[in-house]
Design an enzyme around this catalytic site. Sequence first.
Site, PDB file in Angstrom:
ATOM      1  N   ARG A  71      -6.395   1.070   0.088  1.00  0.00           N
ATOM      2  CA  ARG A  71      -6.644   0.356   1.122  1.00  0.00           C
ATOM      3  C   ARG A  71      -8.040   0.304   1.824  1.00  0.00           C
ATOM      4  NH1 ARG A  71      -2.487  -2.425   3.785  1.00  0.00           N
ATOM      5  NH2 ARG A  71      -3.865  -2.803   5.780  1.00  0.00           N
ATOM      6  N   GLN A 102      -5.139  -1.673  16.541  1.00  0.00           N
ATOM      7  CA  GLN A 102      -4.051  -1.232  15.765  1.00  0.00           C
ATOM      8  C   GLN A 102      -4.638  -1.278  14.596  1.00  0.00           C
ATOM      9  OE1 GLN A 102       0.239  -2.799  16.359  1.00  0.00           O
ATOM     10  NE2 GLN A 102      -0.948  -4.357  17.167  1.00  0.00           N
ATOM     11  N   HIS A 120      -4.377   3.457  16.227  1.00  0.00           N
ATOM     12  CA  HIS A 120      -3.828   3.956  15.084  1.00  0.00           C
ATOM     13  C   HIS A 120      -4.502   4.872  14.258  1.00  0.00           C
ATOM     14  CE1 HIS A 120      -0.235   0.807  15.758  1.00  0.00           C
ATOM     15  NE2 HIS A 120      -0.258   1.768  16.457  1.00  0.00           N
ATOM     16  N   CYS A 151      -9.330  21.044   3.333  1.00  0.00           N
ATOM     17  CA  CYS A 151     -10.258  21.396   4.354  1.00  0.00           C
ATOM     18  C   CYS A 151     -11.603  22.226   4.089  1.00  0.00           C
ATOM     19  CB  CYS A 151      -9.408  21.629   5.450  1.00  0.00           C
ATOM     20  SG  CYS A 151     -10.388  22.436   6.861  1.00  0.00           S
ATOM     21  N   CYS A 154     -10.748  25.599   6.521  1.00  0.00           N
ATOM     22  CA  CYS A 154      -9.500  26.455   6.086  1.00  0.00           C
ATOM     23  C   CYS A 154      -8.696  26.303   4.715  1.00  0.00           C
ATOM     24  CB  CYS A 154      -8.399  26.329   7.382  1.00  0.00           C
ATOM     25  SG  CYS A 154      -7.478  24.746   7.217  1.00  0.00           S
TER      26      CYS A 154
HETATM   27  N1  APR Z   1      -4.960 -14.807  12.380  1.00  0.00           N
HETATM   28  C1  APR Z   1      -3.947 -14.018  13.411  1.00  0.00           C
HETATM   29  N2  APR Z   1      -2.913 -13.773  12.997  1.00  0.00           N
HETATM   30  C2  APR Z   1      -2.442 -13.679  11.838  1.00  0.00           C
HETATM   31  C3  APR Z   1      -3.298 -14.072  10.799  1.00  0.00           C
HETATM   32  C4  APR Z   1      -4.551 -14.783  11.140  1.00  0.00           C
HETATM   33  N3  APR Z   1      -5.326 -15.255  10.215  1.00  0.00           N
HETATM   34  N4  APR Z   1      -2.833 -14.046   9.429  1.00  0.00           N
HETATM   35  C5  APR Z   1      -1.555 -13.172   9.916  1.00  0.00           C
HETATM   36  N5  APR Z   1      -1.595 -12.894  11.269  1.00  0.00           N
HETATM   37  C6  APR Z   1      -0.258 -12.572  11.814  1.00  0.00           C
HETATM   38  C7  APR Z   1       0.993 -12.753  11.266  1.00  0.00           C
HETATM   39  O1  APR Z   1       1.704 -13.876  11.576  1.00  0.00           O
HETATM   40  C8  APR Z   1       1.762 -11.378  11.691  1.00  0.00           C
HETATM   41  O2  APR Z   1       2.566 -11.756  12.974  1.00  0.00           O
HETATM   42  O3  APR Z   1      -0.886 -11.126  11.933  1.00  0.00           O
HETATM   43  C9  APR Z   1       0.671 -10.596  11.979  1.00  0.00           C
HETATM   44  C10 APR Z   1       0.447  -8.990  11.037  1.00  0.00           C
HETATM   45  O4  APR Z   1       1.482  -8.294  11.488  1.00  0.00           O
HETATM   46  P1  APR Z   1       1.816  -6.893  10.604  1.00  0.00           P
HETATM   47  O5  APR Z   1       1.459  -7.013   9.298  1.00  0.00           O
HETATM   48  O6  APR Z   1       3.106  -6.431  11.091  1.00  0.00           O
HETATM   49  O7  APR Z   1       0.417  -6.202  11.359  1.00  0.00           O
HETATM   50  P2  APR Z   1       0.467  -5.519  12.718  1.00  0.00           P
HETATM   51  O8  APR Z   1       1.388  -6.079  13.854  1.00  0.00           O
HETATM   52  O9  APR Z   1      -0.882  -4.962  13.110  1.00  0.00           O
HETATM   53  O10 APR Z   1       1.161  -3.886  12.471  1.00  0.00           O
HETATM   54  C11 APR Z   1       1.381  -2.795  13.370  1.00  0.00           C
HETATM   55  O11 APR Z   1       2.652  -1.453  11.880  1.00  0.00           O
HETATM   56  O12 APR Z   1       2.169  -0.465   9.798  1.00  0.00           O
HETATM   57  C12 APR Z   1       1.889  -0.547  11.125  1.00  0.00           C
HETATM   58  O13 APR Z   1       0.287   0.913  12.046  1.00  0.00           O
HETATM   59  C13 APR Z   1       0.440  -0.347  11.127  1.00  0.00           C
HETATM   60  O14 APR Z   1      -1.049  -0.848  12.831  1.00  0.00           O
HETATM   61  C14 APR Z   1       0.096  -1.304  12.038  1.00  0.00           C
HETATM   62  C15 APR Z   1       1.381  -1.597  12.851  1.00  0.00           C
END
Ligand code: APR
Length: 250
Positions: A71, A102, A120, A151, A154
Amino acid sequence: MSSSVLERAALALSGARTVLIVTGAGVSAESGIPTFRGAGGLWEGFRAEELATPGAFADNPERVWRWYRWRRRICLQSEPNPAHLSIAEMEPAFDAFQVATQNVDGLHRQAGSRNIVELHGCIHRSRCTGCGEVRDLPDEIDADDAPLPACRRCGKMLRPHIVWFGETYQPGVLESAQAAAEAADFVLVAGTSASVWPPIAVALHGQRTGAYLVDVNPDTTSLSDRADAHLTGAAGAILPALWERARSLR
Ligand code: APR
């Protein structure tokens, strides 16, 4: 989405003095970073919920580090997109402005946003599992055959400085976003599936205390119906259009 929804949201933004923007993975999707729950979110067949947990790290730290290495490499190769850039452009136009993200990719900072709360954590930082020291990740970590990082103080194992499922937020982080929500007269949430509750609770708190709440997402989430406006579409198209219109109304 009708143009009147965008118009109403632009009007609210144009009259605002204090703004909170809450972002999720969808805001970085157009930069080429896979979202967690969308297509491309799987890594070697694992879902984020199976990797981003203290239990997954305890069972197999090598695997979790390999996932983060993958990632992080994508994040390092990515550039801010028009969504990040328009959020950064808005900031100086308001009395107070916060981005509570997030996302751990660092793209808001790269785009020029200044007041950022990384709810996060940050993929470019590590935290020691022993003494708790937080520091930037050394570049050696990116090599495919890199040993588990230790680390320098430590000697205990380092972990990504990320809030995992089942963990609490770092002290002060949610409180800062909550205070920004309470002060805000405009709250915009973009690119999140609303599956992780605390950031959504922050946004809804802003609405309860008087802010106009906008959700930007091509899909409908549990937040969309509760927002004052759901702007349906990609953040990279909607945010520049919203800001251009709001600026013209100021
Ligand atoms: N513009 C806007 N929204 C979009 C786009 C775009 N181009 N492409 C996708 N999306 C939307 C999707 O429809 C979805 O609702 O972004 C959202 C992504 O959702 P997730 O993958 O669940 O990401 P997120 O909500 O940030 O996840 C929250 O979950 O895994 C944990 O800690 C991690 O911060 C993350 C948290």
